[in-house]
Motif scaffolding. Structure first.
Motif, PDB file in Angstrom:
ATOM      1  N   PRO A 110     -44.956  47.315  76.156  1.00  0.00           N
ATOM      2  CA  PRO A 110     -44.354  47.994  75.002  1.00  0.00           C
ATOM      3  C   PRO A 110     -43.171  48.858  75.436  1.00  0.00           C
ATOM      4  N   ALA A 111     -42.216  49.023  74.526  1.00  0.00           N
ATOM      5  CA  ALA A 111     -41.029  49.833  74.805  1.00  0.00           C
ATOM      6  C   ALA A 111     -40.784  50.784  73.645  1.00  0.00           C
ATOM      7  N   ASP A 112     -40.188  51.944  73.957  1.00  0.00           N
ATOM      8  CA  ASP A 112     -39.845  52.910  72.913  1.00  0.00           C
ATOM      9  C   ASP A 112     -38.556  53.625  73.300  1.00  0.00           C
ATOM     10  N   GLU A 113     -38.242  54.707  72.589  1.00  0.00           N
ATOM     11  CA  GLU A 113     -37.025  55.497  72.813  1.00  0.00           C
ATOM     12  C   GLU A 113     -35.777  54.622  72.723  1.00  0.00           C
ATOM     13  N   PHE A 114     -35.738  53.775  71.708  1.00  0.00           N
ATOM     14  CA  PHE A 114     -34.575  52.906  71.496  1.00  0.00           C
ATOM     15  C   PHE A 114     -33.399  53.705  70.961  1.00  0.00           C
ATOM     16  N   VAL A 115     -32.216  53.451  71.522  1.00  0.00           N
ATOM     17  CA  VAL A 115     -30.962  53.975  70.989  1.00  0.00           C
ATOM     18  C   VAL A 115     -29.943  52.845  71.038  1.00  0.00           C
ATOM     19  N   ILE A 116     -29.239  52.633  69.930  1.00  0.00           N
ATOM     20  CA  ILE A 116     -28.208  51.601  69.839  1.00  0.00           C
ATOM     21  C   ILE A 116     -26.905  52.263  69.418  1.00  0.00           C
ATOM     22  N   ILE A 117     -25.815  51.911  70.092  1.00  0.00           N
ATOM     23  CA  ILE A 117     -24.479  52.361  69.686  1.00  0.00           C
ATOM     24  C   ILE A 117     -23.629  51.139  69.388  1.00  0.00           C
ATOM     25  N   ASP A 118     -22.960  51.165  68.243  1.00  0.00           N
ATOM     26  CA  ASP A 118     -22.070  50.089  67.829  1.00  0.00           C
ATOM     27  C   ASP A 118     -20.700  50.692  67.545  1.00  0.00           C
TER      28      ASP A 118
ATOM     29  N   ALA B  58     -24.356  48.172  72.163  1.00  0.00           N
ATOM     30  CA  ALA B  58     -25.151  48.346  73.385  1.00  0.00           C
ATOM     31  C   ALA B  58     -26.424  49.090  73.027  1.00  0.00           C
ATOM     32  N   TYR B  59     -27.473  48.885  73.823  1.00  0.00           N
ATOM     33  CA  TYR B  59     -28.746  49.534  73.543  1.00  0.00           C
ATOM     34  C   TYR B  59     -29.436  49.934  74.841  1.00  0.00           C
ATOM     35  N   LYS B  60     -30.353  50.890  74.720  1.00  0.00           N
ATOM     36  CA  LYS B  60     -31.200  51.284  75.846  1.00  0.00           C
ATOM     37  C   LYS B  60     -32.584  51.609  75.305  1.00  0.00           C
ATOM     38  N   ALA B  61     -33.589  51.543  76.160  1.00  0.00           N
ATOM     39  CA  ALA B  61     -34.973  51.795  75.769  1.00  0.00           C
ATOM     40  C   ALA B  61     -35.769  52.172  77.007  1.00  0.00           C
ATOM     41  N   THR B  62     -37.035  52.526  76.809  1.00  0.00           N
ATOM     42  CA  THR B  62     -37.900  52.977  77.895  1.00  0.00           C
ATOM     43  C   THR B  62     -39.189  52.170  77.918  1.00  0.00           C
ATOM     44  N   ARG B  63     -39.635  51.790  79.111  1.00  0.00           N
ATOM     45  CA  ARG B  63     -40.944  51.142  79.285  1.00  0.00           C
ATOM     46  C   ARG B  63     -42.035  52.179  79.025  1.00  0.00           C
TER      47      ARG B  63
END
Length: 210
Positions: free
Chosen positions: A43-51, A166-171
């Protein structure tokens, strides 16, 4: 995690992605669809997307090379998102994004993110999605869609507007952060309205019956 962005223009029957491009017309719409999928087993959380929305002279979010956009579409309505997702807007074309690009990047401007869409939404140049506590479990997918309007004076000889995010997330198993990623850009081209414009209603005459 895997991700992709799609675009569909006024004259398209389906979404396209790079290396193909969508087709629209001056005064028409460009509809964008952004998808992130957890294809792994953690599972992953702390999603952030910038467009960063298209503009002439633009560059990517992480890939700082020129995107080669030839005209600028406009955001005209608020972006809707699933419950728990906060949408931030910015009028800055090159927002500082040190959590994605450690260098800033050079020449960037403080984005001054706000959740309030300005009275004139066409001034918006960058969008950020913060998914808060949302968890993307293995096999889950996040999908976002929104429309942008083509200016009536946009060039109409196949010129393309390019967009990317672009996006980032956390395991969630060990708290490690995924390296930020930027999928391939998507393009939307324009063509002339035929035979001409009357009134304020725009459509694509796909069966050529006038």
């Amino acid at each position: 995690l895997t991700s992709v962005k799609w675009v569909k223009g006024e004259c398209d029957t389906d979404y396209t992605r790079y290396p193909d491009s969508g087709m629209t017309m001056p005064g028409g719409l460009a509809n964008y669809k952004l998808i992130v999928t957890n294809t792994g087993n953690v599972p992953a959380d702390e999603f952030v997307i910038i467009d960063i929305l298209p503009f002439v002279g633009d560059m990517g979010v992480i890939d700082l090379s020129a995107r080669l956009t030839e005209w600028r579409p406009n955001l005209v309505t608020p972006i809707s998102a699933p419950a728990g997702v906060t949408i931030y807007y910015s009028t800055v074309q090159n927002p500082c994004r040190t959590d994605f690009v450690s260098s800033g990047p050079a020449g960037c401007t403080a984005p001054n993110w706000t959740t309030i869409l300005p009275t004139d939404p066409t001034t918006i140049q960058s969008v950020k999605y913060d998914f808060g506590d949302l968890v993307l479990k293995p096999g889950d997918m996040i999908e976002l869609t929104w429309d942008m309007r083509v200016p009536v004076d946009a060039p109409a000889n196949g010129e393309i507007a390019w967009n990317s995010f672009a996006y980032k997330a956390t395991r969630m198993d060990n708290g490690d952060t995924f390296l930020p990623a930027e999928p391939l850009k998507v393009g939307i081209a324009t063509k002339l309205n035929q035979p001409g414009n009357y009134g304020n209603f725009v459509w694509c005459d796909t069966d050529n019956d006038g």
